[in-house]
Each structure stands twice: as C-alpha cells, then as structure tokens.
Design an enzyme around this catalytic site. Structure first.
Site, PDB file in Angstrom:
ATOM      1  N   ASN A   9      35.181  37.703  48.189  1.00  0.00           N
ATOM      2  CA  ASN A   9      36.254  38.033  47.248  1.00  0.00           C
ATOM      3  C   ASN A   9      35.583  38.462  45.944  1.00  0.00           C
ATOM      4  O   ASN A   9      35.099  37.629  45.193  1.00  0.00           O
ATOM      5  CB  ASN A   9      37.144  36.802  47.016  1.00  0.00           C
ATOM      6  CG  ASN A   9      38.167  37.038  45.913  1.00  0.00           C
ATOM      7  OD1 ASN A   9      38.398  38.179  45.511  1.00  0.00           O
ATOM      8  ND2 ASN A   9      38.773  35.957  45.431  1.00  0.00           N
ATOM      9  N   TRP A  10      35.578  39.770  45.713  1.00  0.00           N
ATOM     10  CA  TRP A  10      34.843  40.287  44.549  1.00  0.00           C
ATOM     11  C   TRP A  10      35.652  40.165  43.257  1.00  0.00           C
ATOM     12  O   TRP A  10      35.156  40.492  42.189  1.00  0.00           O
ATOM     13  CB  TRP A  10      34.449  41.745  44.786  1.00  0.00           C
ATOM     14  CG  TRP A  10      33.463  41.943  45.914  1.00  0.00           C
ATOM     15  CD1 TRP A  10      32.989  40.989  46.789  1.00  0.00           C
ATOM     16  CD2 TRP A  10      32.822  43.158  46.289  1.00  0.00           C
ATOM     17  NE1 TRP A  10      32.107  41.543  47.669  1.00  0.00           N
ATOM     18  CE2 TRP A  10      31.976  42.882  47.387  1.00  0.00           C
ATOM     19  CE3 TRP A  10      32.878  44.467  45.804  1.00  0.00           C
ATOM     20  CZ2 TRP A  10      31.208  43.857  48.015  1.00  0.00           C
ATOM     21  CZ3 TRP A  10      32.104  45.448  46.427  1.00  0.00           C
ATOM     22  CH2 TRP A  10      31.281  45.135  47.509  1.00  0.00           C
ATOM     23  N   LYS A  11      36.916  39.780  43.379  1.00  0.00           N
ATOM     24  CA  LYS A  11      37.792  39.617  42.198  1.00  0.00           C
ATOM     25  C   LYS A  11      37.759  40.902  41.353  1.00  0.00           C
ATOM     26  O   LYS A  11      37.677  41.993  41.902  1.00  0.00           O
ATOM     27  CB  LYS A  11      37.383  38.389  41.392  1.00  0.00           C
ATOM     28  CG  LYS A  11      37.215  37.151  42.280  1.00  0.00           C
ATOM     29  CD  LYS A  11      37.067  35.895  41.503  1.00  0.00           C
ATOM     30  CE  LYS A  11      36.772  34.751  42.455  1.00  0.00           C
ATOM     31  NZ  LYS A  11      36.910  33.452  41.853  1.00  0.00           N
ATOM     32  N   HIS A  95      45.781  33.826  46.401  1.00  0.00           N
ATOM     33  CA  HIS A  95      44.598  33.206  45.773  1.00  0.00           C
ATOM     34  C   HIS A  95      45.059  32.370  44.578  1.00  0.00           C
ATOM     35  O   HIS A  95      46.014  32.721  43.885  1.00  0.00           O
ATOM     36  CB  HIS A  95      43.619  34.299  45.326  1.00  0.00           C
ATOM     37  CG  HIS A  95      42.293  33.746  44.915  1.00  0.00           C
ATOM     38  ND1 HIS A  95      42.073  33.228  43.663  1.00  0.00           N
ATOM     39  CD2 HIS A  95      41.140  33.599  45.601  1.00  0.00           C
ATOM     40  CE1 HIS A  95      40.824  32.788  43.597  1.00  0.00           C
ATOM     41  NE2 HIS A  95      40.237  33.005  44.768  1.00  0.00           N
ATOM     42  N   GLU A  97      43.971  32.115  41.693  1.00  0.00           N
ATOM     43  CA  GLU A  97      44.027  32.841  40.410  1.00  0.00           C
ATOM     44  C   GLU A  97      45.336  33.627  40.308  1.00  0.00           C
ATOM     45  O   GLU A  97      45.889  33.776  39.219  1.00  0.00           O
ATOM     46  CB  GLU A  97      42.798  33.751  40.268  1.00  0.00           C
ATOM     47  CG  GLU A  97      41.555  32.928  39.984  1.00  0.00           C
ATOM     48  CD  GLU A  97      40.264  33.520  40.508  1.00  0.00           C
ATOM     49  OE1 GLU A  97      40.219  34.721  40.852  1.00  0.00           O
ATOM     50  OE2 GLU A  97      39.261  32.764  40.586  1.00  0.00           O
ATOM     51  N   GLU A 166      41.012  26.453  49.560  1.00  0.00           N
ATOM     52  CA  GLU A 166      40.225  26.616  48.342  1.00  0.00           C
ATOM     53  C   GLU A 166      40.684  25.603  47.298  1.00  0.00           C
ATOM     54  O   GLU A 166      41.641  25.873  46.554  1.00  0.00           O
ATOM     55  CB  GLU A 166      40.404  28.030  47.796  1.00  0.00           C
ATOM     56  CG  GLU A 166      39.934  29.108  48.741  1.00  0.00           C
ATOM     57  CD  GLU A 166      39.434  30.331  47.981  1.00  0.00           C
ATOM     58  OE1 GLU A 166      38.297  30.704  48.192  1.00  0.00           O
ATOM     59  OE2 GLU A 166      40.189  30.858  47.150  1.00  0.00           O
ATOM     60  N   GLY A 172      34.583  28.702  41.386  1.00  0.00           N
ATOM     61  CA  GLY A 172      33.848  29.218  40.228  1.00  0.00           C
ATOM     62  C   GLY A 172      33.323  28.139  39.312  1.00  0.00           C
ATOM     63  O   GLY A 172      32.890  28.425  38.196  1.00  0.00           O
ATOM     64  N   SER A 212      32.793  27.619  45.516  1.00  0.00           N
ATOM     65  CA  SER A 212      31.358  27.465  45.248  1.00  0.00           C
ATOM     66  C   SER A 212      30.533  27.299  46.523  1.00  0.00           C
ATOM     67  O   SER A 212      29.586  26.514  46.557  1.00  0.00           O
ATOM     68  CB  SER A 212      31.120  26.299  44.273  1.00  0.00           C
ATOM     69  OG  SER A 212      31.776  26.562  43.041  1.00  0.00           O
ATOM     70  N   GLY A 233      33.292  33.692  46.437  1.00  0.00           N
ATOM     71  CA  GLY A 233      33.482  34.420  45.180  1.00  0.00           C
ATOM     72  C   GLY A 233      32.142  34.827  44.597  1.00  0.00           C
ATOM     73  O   GLY A 233      31.540  35.828  44.988  1.00  0.00           O
ATOM     74  N   GLY A 234      31.633  34.030  43.670  1.00  0.00           N
ATOM     75  CA  GLY A 234      30.411  34.358  42.933  1.00  0.00           C
ATOM     76  C   GLY A 234      29.247  34.793  43.815  1.00  0.00           C
ATOM     77  O   GLY A 234      28.587  35.807  43.536  1.00  0.00           O
TER      78      GLY A 234
HETATM   79  C1  PEP Z   1      37.092  32.385  45.343  1.00  0.00           C
HETATM   80  O1  PEP Z   1      37.422  32.901  44.300  1.00  0.00           O
HETATM   81  O2  PEP Z   1      37.769  32.619  46.353  1.00  0.00           O
HETATM   82  C2  PEP Z   1      35.916  31.525  45.370  1.00  0.00           C
HETATM   83  C3  PEP Z   1      35.748  30.718  46.373  1.00  0.00           C
HETATM   84  O3  PEP Z   1      35.060  31.625  44.285  1.00  0.00           O
HETATM   85  P1  PEP Z   1      33.634  30.885  44.132  1.00  0.00           P
HETATM   86  O4  PEP Z   1      32.897  31.056  45.423  1.00  0.00           O
HETATM   87  O5  PEP Z   1      32.978  31.598  42.993  1.00  0.00           O
HETATM   88  O6  PEP Z   1      33.917  29.459  43.823  1.00  0.00           O
END
Ligand code: PEP
Length: 264
Positions: A9-11, A95, A97, A166, A172, A212, A233-234
């Site tokens: 997920n590149w957001k 998601h 967010e 999640e 994040g 994470s 994500g990251g």
């Molecule tokens: C996400 O946004 O779906 C996510 C899991 O982010 P991160 O891996 O950065 O926690």
C-alpha cells in the site's frame, strides 16, 4: 492451501514515473521468485504507468479506493470500470486512514466491496481496532462489527474477498502486533467470516496482517496458521524490503506456484 498474498500500500507516495521505476526495481528483486501472490497499490494517478510497468510479470496491480456507483456526479471519485480499464485487478477498501480522515464507515465499505466484486476486482478489505478500543477491551466487538457490516450478503463472491487485519496502533508506528496477538485476531476474523458465510467458504478467504510488517518480523507473523499474507505500508516503498517480505512468504510456502492475476 491458501496462497499467501503480499500487497504494498503505497498510500500518497510516488509520482507516476517514480512508481514505474519502483516496479522495475521490484521486478528485478523478484526475478525467478514464485509461490506468493504479489500486488502493488500505487496512487490512482500512477496506475496507468504502473500497469505498463507490471506488464509481463506476475505482479498484480491494485488501487487504493473505488466508488460504488458506475458513473455520475461524484467529484474526485473513481469507478470500478475506470480501474479495470487501466488493468487494475485489486482494490484496497476501508483502510483505517480512510476511516479516520475521510469518513469511511462500515456501510460505505460494504458498498465499495459489492461494487468491486461485481466488476471482477479483488477487494482487500481492511479492519482493525484503535489503541483505545484495544485497551478498553473492545477489539473483538469492533472487528466483528466491521466484518459483519462490511462483508454482509456477498453470496458466492464471498470466497473472492481478501481481508486485511490492521490494528490501527501498529500502522506506521513501528509497533507490531506480536504473532500471538495477530493470530488471535485472525482466528476471530475467520470465525466471524464462518458465521456470515456458508459451507467451507471462510477457510478459503485469505486474511492479511498489516501494521509495521518488516523483513525482520515477516517470517514469524506469516507462519501463524491464520495469517495468509501482509498488507505493507512503509516497507513497500523500497524494493529490497518489499521483496524480502515476499521472499519470507515464499520460504514458508515453498513448492507452491505463484498465481498470475487473470488476463496477465
Ligand atoms: C498500511 O498502511 O496498510 C500499513 C500496514 O502501514 P505500515 O506497514 O507502514 O504500518
């Protein structure tokens, strides 16, 4: 056997040209790697270039949202048909967010999921509790409500969904759910899926963990019996770390072939 699915997920990161370049790097890192379904979800404006960049590979393309209507006066929204036209096969829905900043509710998650399925897209439907909800003992009620309301009445399409657990407190933040905490939530999700579907359907649904996930914790998380992949994500923004997570999944599922998205 559920084929593991690792999605990035590149957001709101990467321009169209940066997205194409990152995909090239991921392709190089994953050369010859089979056994896991791999998906990248760049921002909407990068999807066209990303579609060209994944062509000829087993990497599936995903979007980060979809509207439930086919067309009309919905400024800023994107329909399932528009995504399909670009070669998109997956879409992230609900998601945290979007729930937190853009008013996403279980009801809109349900509408988006129905629309995605009707169009032949694979929805990656996100659920998860906040830290406050976990600390006040509401994890179970929050997550089961998200599942029951967001994934109601899907009929035979039920087996085509992917659920992403999640925990909001792990996204994040660098704070990961322990494998035991994640497995407990995934088992709860699978039990709830079984309650709202028929036969053995719930056992075929993949449940990803997100929050994470990194190369150094991926193997432990992905070895849990009800964790069927990751939504990253990251760590998805760098080819090496994303590929390392994919390879962690491969090492656990050695011998299984990668699933190519239909039509690729
Ligand atoms: C996400 O946004 O779906 C996510 C899991 O982010 P991160 O891996 O950065 O926690």
């Amino acid at each position: 056997m559920r084929t593991k699915i690792i999605a990035g997920n590149w957001k709101m990161n990467k321009t169209a040209s940066e997205a194409a370049a990152l995909i090239e790097e991921i392709r190089a890192e994953l050369e010859g790697v089979i056994g896991v379904e791999v998906v990248v979800c760049p921002p909407a404006v990068a999807l066209k270039d990303a579609a060209a960049a994944v062509k000829g590979s087993a990497i599936g393309l995903g979007a980060q949202n979809v509207h439930w209507d086919e067309s009309g006066a919905f400024t800023g929204e994107i329909s399932a048909a528009m995504l399909k036209d670009l070669g998109v096969k997956y879409v992230i829905i609900g998601h945290s967010e979007r729930r937190q900043y853009f008013g996403e509710t279980n009801e809109t998650v349900h509408k988006r999921t129905k629309a995605a399925l009707a169009a032949g897209l694979t929805p990656l439907v996100c659920v998860g509790e906040t830290l406050e909800e976990r600390d006040s003992g509401q994890m179970e009620s929050v997550v089961t409500k998200q599942i029951r309301e967001g994934l109601a009445d899907l009929g035979d399409d039920f087996t085509r969904i992917v659920v992403a657990y999640e925990p909001v407190w792990a996204i994040g933040t660098g704070r990961t759910a322990t494998p035991a905490q994640a497995q407990e939530a995934h088992a709860l999700i699978r039990r709830t899926l079984a309650e709202i579907s028929s036969g053995d359907m719930a056992n075929t649904v993949r449940i990803q963990y997100g929050g994470s996930m990194k190369p150094d914790n991926a193997v432990e998380l992905l070895s849990q019996p009800d964790i069927d992949g990751g939504l990253i994500g990251g760590a998805a923004l760098q080819a090496a770390s994303f590929a390392a997570i994919v390879k962690a999944g491969v090492s656990l599922d050695a011998g299984f072939r990668v699933q190519r998205p239909a039509g690729s």
